[in-house]
Design an enzyme around this catalytic site. Structure first.
Site, PDB file in Angstrom:
ATOM      1  CG  ASP A 282      -0.578   1.485   6.661  1.00 23.58           C
ATOM      2  OD1 ASP A 282      -1.325   0.982   7.535  1.00 23.58           O
ATOM      3  OD2 ASP A 282      -0.108   2.635   6.760  1.00 23.58           O
TER       4      ASP A 282
ATOM      5  NE  ARG B 100      -0.933   2.348  10.126  1.00 22.08           N
ATOM      6  CZ  ARG B 100       0.030   3.256  10.266  1.00 22.08           C
ATOM      7  NH1 ARG B 100       0.311   3.717  11.472  1.00 22.08           N
ATOM      8  NH2 ARG B 100       0.687   3.699   9.228  1.00 22.08           N
TER       9      ARG B 100
END
Length: 221
Positions: A146, A148
């Site tokens: 991930d 982000r």
């Protein structure tokens, strides 16, 4: 370098570029009005937008109440095409309605596939069809599980005059990043569990490996 490592507290200032009223209508008939904001000065240079909903939908918003805020990562397959492989479209619809009731902002962030892009996300889907879970598929393609970064989200909130918020999310990383960037997350409010036959493994992986707060039914042994 992850931009988050560059700013240990508050990121650079961003400014509202444009704002306008936009009527919304979803496929199930739900409708509301949002105030759409665009921004200058976001650190990643992307075209993220904020939707002011409820008491934040007007030109003169009531800023006395703590807003309910959801940072929502763009998902073409789920948000637009109605894919059942994830819960993104259902979370978007739920979030708009809940924020319209409570007053606050939905931040629509251009972070397709946990920030790997649309084509790579579809490549990851193909790997999932071969047995990898959603995190391992991203890693197999050379990306973080991930990747982000919510620095731009923090900038957007500051530009909107928000320093304290109730966070509508099941993802603990969103809360920890926003707090690290100098925002006060007064409470974490979970979204519903949008379980289907097609996304059961995906949701179980988010709960088990990503520590998302999801009250999933017990799996048979």
């Amino acid at each position: 370098m992850n931009r988050l490592s560059m700013w240990r507290t508050e990121p650079p200032v961003a400014r509202i570029r444009t704002q306008l009223s936009l009527p919304l209508r979803f496929g199930d008939g739900y409708s509301t009005v949002a105030r759409v904001f665009t921004f200058d000065g976001l650190v990643d240079g992307r075209e993220h937008v904020a939707l002011g909903l409820g008491d934040r939908a007007g030109a003169a918003a009531d800023s006395r109440r703590t807003p309910l805020v959801r940072p929502h990562s763009e998902c073409l397959t789920g948000d637009v095409l109605g894919s059942q492989r994830c819960d993104c479209g259902a979370q978007l619809r739920e979030s708009v309605a809940r924020i319209a009731d409570a007053g606050g902002f939905l931040l629509y962030l251009r972070q397709e596939g946990r920030d790997i892009g649309l084509y790579a996300k579809l490549d990851a889907y193909a790997l999932q069809d071969e047995g990898l879970d959603t995190y391992d598929a991203n890693r197999a393609l050379g990306f973080a599980a991930d990747g982000r970064d919510y620095t731009a989200a923090a900038q957007m909130l500051r530009a909107l005059g928000v320093s304290r918020l109730d966070l509508l999310s099941n993802n603990p990383d969103k809360a920890s990043q926003l707090e690290r960037l100098g925002l006060d997350v007064a409470s974490r409010v979970p979204t519903g569990v949008h379980l289907t036959d097609s996304n059961a493994r995906y949701l179980a992986t988010k709960a088990g490996r990503g520590a998302h707060r999801l009250a999933l039914p017990a799996q048979p042994r």
